[in-house]
Write a protein that holds these residues in place. Structure first.
Motif, short mmCIF file in Angstrom:
data_model
loop_
_atom_site.label_atom_id
_atom_site.label_comp_id
_atom_site.label_asym_id
_atom_site.label_seq_id
_atom_site.Cartn_x
_atom_site.Cartn_y
_atom_site.Cartn_z
N ALA A 252 40.27 -31.66 -19.19
CA ALA A 252 40.70 -32.43 -18.02
C ALA A 252 39.51 -33.06 -17.30
CB ALA A 252 41.49 -31.53 -17.08
N ILE A 253 38.48 -32.27 -17.03
CA ILE A 253 37.32 -32.78 -16.29
C ILE A 253 36.48 -33.70 -17.16
CG2 ILE A 253 35.21 -32.14 -15.07
CD1 ILE A 253 36.59 -29.52 -14.27
N GLY A 306 34.90 -17.98 -16.86
CA GLY A 306 35.67 -18.45 -15.71
C GLY A 306 34.78 -18.81 -14.54
N VAL A 307 33.76 -18.00 -14.27
CA VAL A 307 32.87 -18.27 -13.14
C VAL A 307 32.04 -19.54 -13.38
CG1 VAL A 307 30.90 -17.36 -11.85
CG2 VAL A 307 32.75 -15.83 -12.53
N THR A 308 31.59 -19.73 -14.61
CA THR A 308 30.79 -20.92 -14.93
C THR A 308 31.62 -22.19 -14.81
OG1 THR A 308 29.48 -19.58 -16.47
CG2 THR A 308 29.30 -21.97 -16.67
N LEU A 309 32.87 -22.15 -15.25
CA LEU A 309 33.74 -23.32 -15.12
C LEU A 309 34.04 -23.63 -13.65
CD1 LEU A 309 36.22 -22.64 -18.06
CD2 LEU A 309 34.51 -24.46 -17.94
N LEU A 310 34.17 -22.61 -12.83
CA LEU A 310 34.34 -22.86 -11.39
C LEU A 310 33.12 -23.57 -10.83
CD1 LEU A 310 35.73 -22.48 -8.64
CD2 LEU A 310 34.64 -20.23 -8.50
N ALA A 311 31.92 -23.11 -11.21
CA ALA A 311 30.70 -23.77 -10.74
C ALA A 311 30.66 -25.23 -11.19
CB ALA A 311 29.48 -23.03 -11.27
N ALA A 312 31.10 -25.50 -12.42
CA ALA A 312 31.13 -26.88 -12.91
C ALA A 312 32.06 -27.75 -12.06
CB ALA A 312 31.60 -26.90 -14.37
N GLY A 313 33.23 -27.21 -11.74
CA GLY A 313 34.18 -27.97 -10.93
C GLY A 313 33.64 -28.28 -9.54
N ALA A 332 27.16 -30.15 -17.97
CA ALA A 332 26.45 -29.10 -18.71
C ALA A 332 27.10 -27.74 -18.43
CB ALA A 332 24.98 -29.09 -18.33
N LEU A 333 27.38 -27.45 -17.17
CA LEU A 333 28.05 -26.19 -16.81
C LEU A 333 29.45 -26.14 -17.44
CD1 LEU A 333 27.05 -25.91 -13.05
CD2 LEU A 333 26.32 -24.39 -14.91
N LEU A 334 30.13 -27.28 -17.46
CA LEU A 334 31.46 -27.33 -18.07
C LEU A 334 31.41 -26.97 -19.54
CD1 LEU A 334 34.42 -28.22 -17.28
CD2 LEU A 334 33.83 -30.43 -18.30
N GLY A 335 30.42 -27.52 -20.25
CA GLY A 335 30.26 -27.20 -21.66
C GLY A 335 29.88 -25.74 -21.89
N GLY A 376 45.84 -31.02 -20.39
CA GLY A 376 44.74 -31.34 -19.48
C GLY A 376 44.34 -32.79 -19.53
N GLY A 377 44.27 -33.35 -20.74
CA GLY A 377 43.90 -34.76 -20.87
C GLY A 377 44.94 -35.68 -20.28
N MET A 378 46.22 -35.38 -20.52
CA MET A 378 47.29 -36.23 -20.03
C MET A 378 47.39 -36.18 -18.51
SD MET A 378 49.55 -38.32 -21.09
CE MET A 378 50.96 -39.20 -20.45
#
Length: 414
Positions: A252-253, A306-313, A332-335, A376-378
């Protein structure tokens, strides 16, 4: 003279090294193939449709196609082995790439959507290859074997997006629309990956693993485990949930970041750089992640995902529209968060499922991952059109925290 099981067992380390070498070569090529759709798929659709709201549709179609391909690759692998399953998947991705180019030349939106659906087979196959790396690996080294296959995607995945301008210029010189250029690279890369696997992936890792275990008839129960079938179901559910959530949030992101940057004055080179950094973070940390998972266990690294994806968002939501660096950090955090989740979930699934049904179950799990990516993409395009990119990024980060209760439940059950 017939080769005994004991003699075959002595050859396993050498066979595993050869198999990983071939898988690495194929993953380097396929990484360039899958990067094309990530980099310009949304921009191509936006250009042809004239709508930001539908810019997430290519990602959704590609991941929907990968769902169907995951089933097909899993079933072919279950019946005939990893080699024919993976080779057929990459060949299908090459056909889809050619279809995208034809659609862009003809200006045919319907053909574009169909071709993107077929193109998704390459993404599904790229992910399915990680299971092949784990087929012959000892349980204590499974995460590292998975990580070896995944990290190989880094080279093609990072180089591919940074060739956006070059392939675009090549396409324009051939009379093809600029944004379809990366799909030229994708078609060639996927076709070469199919050839590498079809010719050199011998012995077949899944078939050899079945031979060594008596066709998977031996039980996988552990000492003190009262109900191994219940434990397997629990492991499959937890592993699948981790990978589904990380895929949904990441897609999504990731899908809308190039569109958001393009709408605020960033050029193709800038968006290609950010996506290249993102794909590098998806795969490059894999050896370290594999070691962490094998050393400290599956569940702590799942929680870190989960924590890393939150930081990315959060970083993406707060990034100034005209600044490149924050988007690079966020992606980078998202990946990295996705990498944590995928390697952990894959190890959990492989631990839980016996060889006799492993390929089929893994294919079905990857269907759920692909469906999550499609959703997520849609949804991402509609969310950005209705509320804005910061809201999408922050909402995705918060959704990733749902991994933590799943980890807590799994810890209590253990």
């Amino acid at each position: 003279m017939a080769i005994s099981v004991a003699e075959r067992a002595e050859d396993i380390p050498g066979a595993q090294r050869h198999i990983l070498t071939v898988l690495v070569a194929a993953q380097v090529l396929s990484g360039a193939g899958l990067a094309a759709g990530v980099t310009v798929g949304a921009l191509l659709a936006q250009d042809m449709l004239g709508s930001t709201g539908l810019a997430g549709l290519p990602s959704a179609l590609g991941t929907a196609g990968s769902a169907l391909a995951a089933v097909a690759v899993g079933r072919v692998s279950h019946a005939r082995g990893r080699r024919p399953g993976l080779a057929a998947g990459y060949l299908t991705g090459a056909i889809g790439s050619a279809g995208v180019i034809a659609a862009a030349v003809a200006g045919n939106v319907a053909l574009l959507f169909l071709a993107l659906f077929v193109y998704g087979a390459g993404t599904a196959t790229n992910l399915q290859a990680r299971y092949a790396g784990a087929d012959l690996a000892a349980p204590a080294h499974r995460a590292r074997a998975v990580s070896t296959v995944l990290v190989a995607t880094t080279l093609g995945g990072v180089v591919g997006p940074n060739l956006t301008a070059l392939t675009g210029d090549l396409a324009r010189g051939l009379g093809i629309p600029y944004l379809a250029g990366p799909f030229l690279l994708a078609g060639v890369a996927y076709a070469l990956a199919a050839v590498v696997l079809a010719v050199w992936l011998r012995p077949d890792p899944l078939l050899l693993a079945r031979t060594m275990s008596g066709e998977g008839t031996a039980t996988d129960s552990r000492p003190g485990e009262a109900d191994p079938h219940s434990a397997r179901r629990s492991g499959v559910l937890v592993g699948a949930l981790i990978m589904v959530l990380t895929q949904l949030v990441m897609v999504a992101i990731m899908t809308m970041t190039p569109v958001h940057m393009h709408d605020h004055g960033h050029g193709a080179a800038a968006t290609g750089l950010v996506i290249g950094i993102h794909i590098g973070a998806m795969y490059l940390p894999s050896p370290l992640t594999g070691w962490l998972v094998d050393r400290f266990g599956r569940l702590p690294i799942a929680a870190a995902s989960g924590v890393t994806l939150l930081a990315a968002g959060i970083v993406a939501a707060l990034a100034p529209d005209d600044s490149l660096a924050p988007f690079a950090v966020a992606l980078a955090l998202l990946g990295l968060g996705w990498n944590f989740g995928l390697i952990t979930g894959t190890a959990i699934i492989t631990d839980a499922v016996p060889l006799a049904t492993r390929a089929k179950t893994q294919g079905l799990v990857d269907v759920s991952i692909a469906i999550a990516g499609a959703a997520g993409g849609m949804a991402s395009g509609f969310i950005v059109a209705a509320a804005g990119f910061p809201q999408l990024a922050l909402g995705g980060g918060l959704l990733a925290l749902a991994i933590l209760p799943a980890v807590a439940v799994a810890v209590r059950r253990r």
